[in-house]
Scaffold this motif. Structure first.
Motif, PDB file in Angstrom:
ATOM      1  N   HIS A  43       0.878  -1.173   0.000  1.00 63.42           N
ATOM      2  CA  HIS A  43       0.000   0.000   0.000  1.00 63.42           C
ATOM      3  C   HIS A  43       0.912   1.219   0.000  1.00 63.42           C
TER       4      HIS A  43
ATOM      5  N   VAL B  52      -2.863   0.259  -3.903  1.00 67.15           N
ATOM      6  CA  VAL B  52      -2.295  -1.039  -3.558  1.00 67.15           C
ATOM      7  C   VAL B  52      -1.641  -1.605  -4.813  1.00 67.15           C
ATOM      8  N   MET B  89      -6.797  -7.923  -1.073  1.00 63.89           N
ATOM      9  CA  MET B  89      -6.628  -6.773  -0.179  1.00 63.89           C
ATOM     10  C   MET B  89      -7.969  -6.064   0.036  1.00 63.89           C
ATOM     11  N   PRO B 153      -7.542  -1.387   3.052  1.00 64.48           N
ATOM     12  CA  PRO B 153      -6.797  -2.610   2.686  1.00 64.48           C
ATOM     13  C   PRO B 153      -6.863  -3.632   3.823  1.00 64.48           C
TER      14      PRO B 153
END
Lengths: 320, 320
Positions: A43, B52, B89, B153
């Motif tokens: 991330h 991400v 995620m 996430p």
């Protein structure tokens, strides 16, 4: 895996997850890395809500040879090639991912030294590895994707009539080093070193963007070849003056040692120094490190040298 | 390059830049793609200022065989494997890059069909290729990096004592298809198809994140193996009940045809269906498509099945 590491241990012995663990221990972080390696995805933060991204693949036997370059050299070059693409957008890299494939008998030490040098080169611009993947393969393959911030991304397509053409960084040294190594020489050292460990001008890309560069590209295939990409994308022609280029001394030495080759052929035809070439409005005050070598004219992608089509090799191509 | 394309033309004949041009023609775009392929880097927007990112490498002979899978199958799977990581995620992929290396005698058609299927699979979630690189190599290598938006996430590390364990998608079909192909069978078709073209549950990841999933991972190595990654990252143990899993009929058929193998070994040991496994607070109302199969207990990464250590194969490893 509970095994003791030794200098000649193979990646098969340490295993996929063992290798990933040991690589991950070497990796730094920054405020951009919200979540680093080890999960399904990393991330990453951006400065302005957008990011620039580029990818480059290095294949053993095509882009490097393990008998010519150390693991650290290869890691350095894999980083430099990708950081250079972000540089060529006027950006600063913040994070990278690496997919790594190799024969099972590759020494673990090779992989660790390669990644350590990769991460060290990335750290010079404040960027870090945030993720990766590992597989077995017949050759070593290193595939890198780099992300960065660019306040005003400078594409290849913005060159305007009357702009000046300038470059930053070194031209010809890597090609001269390659020519030396191809013939079994280990000198001139500065050229061989430049082939093994190019030094891209990382400050020059953002500086050019801030100074109003209208188009920019990095020199990876060859100066004339890459300037041709810029000229075609911008729908202009470009003429450069051969006497305006800085000829590195090692290029002259090598060209002479190889029987009187034209040193300019290394400067205009060689790639992989990861210099930048850009166009600027003619009234611009160019940032430090940029050298004016030509100008933008009406045309459709032509690159001429001293008004003539360039007769040397146009740059590297795969599958050729 | 001005050459006429024909079915048996090689990538060497069309050349690096010709191949890139033809691939680029196939690529769509979206509001996330501020600058697509063709420059030193692409420029991509994010929804919340972060992204991400995940990378996966597919190597011929390790991840796919050209005699078992069509070019389109390989492109589909390369996309699915990467989109699945973003899914795991709790994110939605927006853009991808691909580095592609191949022998010079690879038919151009193979590369074009592979990329077309790749792009088609990406388009199902609204994502598109934004850049790439091409090289020659001894084997086909496809290295993909995927970027996406994830509002929250979901890592592997958040599972809590008392959480339920649930999965979404299909388990065991790809492994059953692989087992069939390994023995020269072309059936059960649904299993062989699942091995060639896995169908990840793309809606399930963001839905799980929105429903409060505490940890999540995709099943690429094998259900028990990947759940073990989650358990270790979360510093918990996990127990699953074998009777809670849905056994696909084709898995039962194949296990029986192979001489009475335990069909559960495909479900618990097989990977590459790109199912998701996640943990949720026990009071959660699970989103559609999620099946509860176990619970989180005190421990240090152990995965048990019906209270016992799992005796089957734990999942695929490279260099093994």
């Amino acid at each position: 895996m509970g095994k003791v590491s030794s200098a000649d241990q193979t990646i098969a012995a340490v295993g996929e997850f063992g290798l990933i663990d040991r690589v991950t221990e070497q990796i730094g972080s920054s405020e951009y890395v919200l979540l680093g390696p080890g999960d399904d995805a990393a991330h990453v933060a951006t400065a302005d809500g957008t990011f620039v991204v580029s990818t480059d693949i290095l294949v053993e036997g095509r882009h490097f040879r393990r008998d010519w370059s150390s693991a650290a050299d290869v890691g350095h070059k894999a980083a430099a090639a990708n950081l250079s693409d972000i540089n060529a957008m006027g950006g600063v890299a913040t994070a990278l991912t690496m997919a790594f494939a190799a024969p099972a008998d590759l020494p673990e030490q090779w992989a660790l030294e390669m990644v350590a040098a990769f991460e060290a080169e990335c750290a010079t611009v404040g960027a870090h590895l945030v993720g990766g993947d590992v597989s077995s393969a017949d050759q070593v393959v290193i595939s890198v994707t780099a992300f960065g911030d660019a306040e005003r991304p400078v594409t290849r397509a913005g060159a305007q009539l009357g702009d000046v053409v300038a470059y930053a960084g070194t031209l010809g040294l890597s090609a001269a080093g390659y020519a030396a190594l191809s013939r079994g020489f280990r000198s001139p050292k500065v050229a061989v070193d430049a082939h093994r460990r190019p030094v891209p001008p990382y400050a020059a890309g953002p500086a050019a963007a801030a100074a109003g560069a209208t188009a920019m590209i990095d020199v990876s295939d060859g100066f004339v070849a890459d300037l041709g990409h810029l000229a075609r994308a911008s729908k202009v022609a470009v003429d450069v003056r051969s006497e305006a280029f800085v000829l590195p001394e090692a290029v002259e030495t090598l060209a002479s040692a190889l029987g009187g080759l034209d040193p300019l052929s290394f400067v205009l035809g060689g790639g992989e120094d990861f210099a930048l070439v850009a166009t600027f409005p003619s009234a611009s005050s160019l940032p430090e490190g940029w050298t004016v070598v030509g100008e933008v004219r009406e045309g459709a992608g032509e690159v001429t040298v001293d008004g003539e089509p360039y007769a040397g090799t146009p740059g590297h191509r795969h599958f050729a």
